[in-house]
Scaffold this motif. Structure first.
Motif, PDB file in Angstrom:
ATOM      1  N   VAL A 114       0.854  -1.185   0.000  1.00 45.08           N
ATOM      2  CA  VAL A 114       0.000   0.000   0.000  1.00 45.08           C
ATOM      3  C   VAL A 114       0.895   1.241   0.000  1.00 45.08           C
ATOM      4  O   VAL A 114       1.837   1.315   0.792  1.00 45.08           O
ATOM      5  N   ILE A 118      -1.347   6.500   1.518  1.00 43.38           N
ATOM      6  CA  ILE A 118      -2.660   5.901   1.784  1.00 43.38           C
ATOM      7  C   ILE A 118      -2.642   5.165   3.125  1.00 43.38           C
ATOM      8  O   ILE A 118      -3.577   5.280   3.929  1.00 43.38           O
ATOM      9  N   GLY A 122      -4.883   6.265   6.393  1.00 40.40           N
ATOM     10  CA  GLY A 122      -5.768   5.369   7.119  1.00 40.40           C
ATOM     11  C   GLY A 122      -5.438   5.315   8.602  1.00 40.40           C
ATOM     12  O   GLY A 122      -6.344   5.314   9.457  1.00 40.40           O
TER      13      GLY A 122
END
Length: 317
Positions: A114, A118, A122
């Motif tokens: 990832v 991002i 999160g």
């Protein structure tokens, strides 16, 4: 002499010019209490920026740092609730939370592929949700004096400088350790190699996952330490860390760190943090409101990224 001036990072010249402007508009700044209080206010963002530099040099971003600052302040206040005897275990617990957050960020980036922007976004949302749920959306608990010591205590009656904030001592110690780790150890060489070219670094035997874990852990530990200082400054607040991750990135970029690819230095990043704090101080002296400060910070970040990209293209990097 001229060659040395050309090679010098321009952030130091900008910092000098800002100091001169502040001193002209507010002569109090030239007094020991003036510049020491300035360094005290700059300490949290300097520590946060140097921690952020580790992630930037690894080729990523850490957007969760500001939320971790907030969680540190709120979590510490609730766990302590004025109980001074619990201060040290709560600080250790918060540092443990920082290591855990950094490790999770790194593993998500490494194992799940990832993008760091991002993954840490999160984590930022998750940490903010935990902090708000835990506190009920309002300040709770109380930070005892021995916890606030790191952010607010002043050593007085010293020769020449008169006062020395403990926050400045914390900044010097933390930044010196992070400078040593990045610039005087094999780990620092592996970190820069990974940021420059991950595939080449892997082929050269650099353990990418372990290197990334340490980088994100340093960023998260720095966020916890910054949170402890900020809690000492102003007590408990549910939005104490809002926007600090962007300030840290801005400071690193002002200092010459190249986004998504290594080559930033701790000394220049600290100077970048001082430039940012000096800019805010100057705007306050001139009477500009906070929204203007946010606009200026955004313009500085955009300009610094454009200049860094231009320099990188010219150097063929």
């Amino acid at each position: 002499m001229m060659d040395r001036l050309k090679q010098m990072n321009p952030v130091f010249l900008v910092l000098l010019l800002l100091f001169v402007a502040i001193a002209i508009l507010s002569p109090y700044f030239l007094q020991p209490t003036g510049y020491m209080n300035f360094l005290k206010r700059a300490a949290p963002i300097a520590i946060l920026a140097v921690g952020q530099l580790y992630v930037i040099n690894s080729g990523g971003f850490d957007l969760s740092a500001g939320a971790l600052v907030t969680l540190t302040v709120i979590g510490s206040s609730i766990l302590l609730d004025g109980e001074a005897s619990a201060t040290w275990w709560v600080i250790l617990a918060m540092l443990g939370v920082g290591v855990t957050v950094g490790t999770v960020n790194a593993l998500v980036v490494s194992w799940l592929r990832v993008p760091s922007i991002i993954a840490t976004l999160g984590m930022m949302i998750t940490l903010s949700g935990i902090a708000l749920t835990w506190s009920g959306g309002a300040p709770r608990g109380y930070l005892p004096e021995n916890f606030r010591f790191f952010g607010r205590f002043l050593i007085k009656d010293l020769p020449l400088i008169k006062i020395l904030p403990v926050a400045v001592i914390v900044m010097i110690v933390v930044c010196a350790l992070l400078w040593w780790l990045m610039h005087r150890t094999n780990y620092g060489k592996r970190l820069i190699a990974m940021g420059d070219n991950p595939k080449a670094a892997l082929l050269a035997g650099v353990p990418l996952t372990q290197t990334r874990i340490v980088a994100f852990a340093m960023s998260s530990i720095s966020a916890v330490i910054a949170g402890i200082l900020l809690g000492g400054f102003a007590g408990v607040s549910t939005d104490v860390g809002v926007g600090l991750e962007l300030q840290a990135i801005t400071a690193a970029v002002i200092g010459g760190a190249q986004l998504l690819g290594g080559r930033g230095t701790v000394g220049a990043t600290i100077a970048g943090a001082l430039v940012l704090q000096a800019m805010f101080t100057l705007l306050n002296i001139l009477g500009f409101p906070k929204p203007v400060r946010d606009v200026v910070q955004g313009l500085i970040l955009i300009s610094a990224v454009v200049i860094a990209g231009y320099r990188r293209r010219r150097s063929g990097g």
